[in-house]
Design a protein around this motif. Sequence first.
Motif, short mmCIF file in Angstrom:
data_model
loop_
_atom_site.label_atom_id
_atom_site.label_comp_id
_atom_site.label_asym_id
_atom_site.label_seq_id
_atom_site.Cartn_x
_atom_site.Cartn_y
_atom_site.Cartn_z
N ALA A 5 0.85 -1.18 0.00
CA ALA A 5 0.00 0.00 0.00
C ALA A 5 0.89 1.24 0.00
O ALA A 5 1.98 1.23 0.58
N LYS A 6 0.43 2.28 -0.64
CA LYS A 6 1.13 3.56 -0.61
C LYS A 6 0.54 4.37 0.54
O LYS A 6 -0.62 4.75 0.51
N VAL A 7 1.36 4.59 1.57
CA VAL A 7 0.89 5.18 2.82
C VAL A 7 1.60 6.50 3.08
O VAL A 7 2.82 6.59 2.99
N VAL A 8 0.82 7.52 3.42
CA VAL A 8 1.37 8.81 3.84
C VAL A 8 1.14 8.95 5.34
O VAL A 8 0.04 8.68 5.82
N ILE A 9 2.18 9.36 6.05
CA ILE A 9 2.07 9.59 7.49
C ILE A 9 2.57 10.99 7.80
O ILE A 9 3.73 11.31 7.53
N THR A 10 1.69 11.81 8.35
CA THR A 10 2.12 13.10 8.88
C THR A 10 2.31 12.92 10.38
O THR A 10 1.64 12.11 11.00
N GLY A 11 3.24 13.64 10.94
CA GLY A 11 3.52 13.49 12.37
C GLY A 11 4.34 12.25 12.68
O GLY A 11 4.27 11.70 13.77
N ALA A 12 5.12 11.80 11.71
CA ALA A 12 5.92 10.58 11.89
C ALA A 12 7.03 10.74 12.93
O ALA A 12 7.59 9.76 13.39
N ASN A 51 -3.09 11.10 9.32
CA ASN A 51 -2.75 12.46 9.72
C ASN A 51 -2.62 12.50 11.24
O ASN A 51 -3.59 12.65 11.96
N LEU A 52 -1.40 12.36 11.72
CA LEU A 52 -1.12 12.33 13.15
C LEU A 52 -0.40 13.59 13.62
O LEU A 52 0.08 13.66 14.74
N GLN A 53 -0.33 14.56 12.76
CA GLN A 53 0.40 15.78 13.05
C GLN A 53 -0.43 16.66 13.97
O GLN A 53 -1.64 16.76 13.85
N ALA A 54 0.25 17.31 14.90
CA ALA A 54 -0.42 18.23 15.81
C ALA A 54 0.43 19.48 15.98
O ALA A 54 1.65 19.43 15.92
N PHE A 55 -0.24 20.57 16.18
CA PHE A 55 0.43 21.82 16.49
C PHE A 55 -0.04 22.24 17.88
O PHE A 55 -1.21 22.09 18.21
N GLY A 56 0.86 22.73 18.65
CA GLY A 56 0.47 23.16 19.99
C GLY A 56 1.38 24.25 20.50
O GLY A 56 2.51 24.40 20.05
N ASN A 57 0.86 24.99 21.44
CA ASN A 57 1.64 26.02 22.08
C ASN A 57 1.88 25.58 23.52
O ASN A 57 0.97 25.62 24.34
N MET A 58 3.06 25.15 23.79
CA MET A 58 3.39 24.66 25.13
C MET A 58 4.03 25.73 25.98
O MET A 58 4.45 25.46 27.10
N SER A 59 4.08 26.96 25.51
CA SER A 59 4.77 28.02 26.26
C SER A 59 4.08 28.37 27.57
O SER A 59 4.71 28.88 28.49
N ASN A 60 2.77 28.11 27.67
CA ASN A 60 2.07 28.46 28.91
C ASN A 60 1.90 27.27 29.83
O ASN A 60 1.20 27.36 30.84
#
Length: 65
Positions: A5-12, A51-60
């Motif tokens: 299978a052709k698999v794309v993984i974001t957040g690898a 799609n396992l990618q996440a964006f977060g702001n950990m500064s606080n």
Amino acid sequence: MQNQAKVVITGAGGFIGSHLVKALADQNILTLPHDSPLKQLKDFNPDVIYNLQAFGNMSNQKDVR
């Protein structure tokens, strides 16, 4: 010969994504960073996208130790 299978993984690079890459090592895998062009995704023409990618702001966040 096994059909790959052709698999794309974001957040690898994350915890779950890195384990998924290992689990699917026998497949045709493309990992995409958050700033990759969509043309790369279109040219690969994947069968599955995780799609396992996440964006977060950990500064606080406070250290709980």
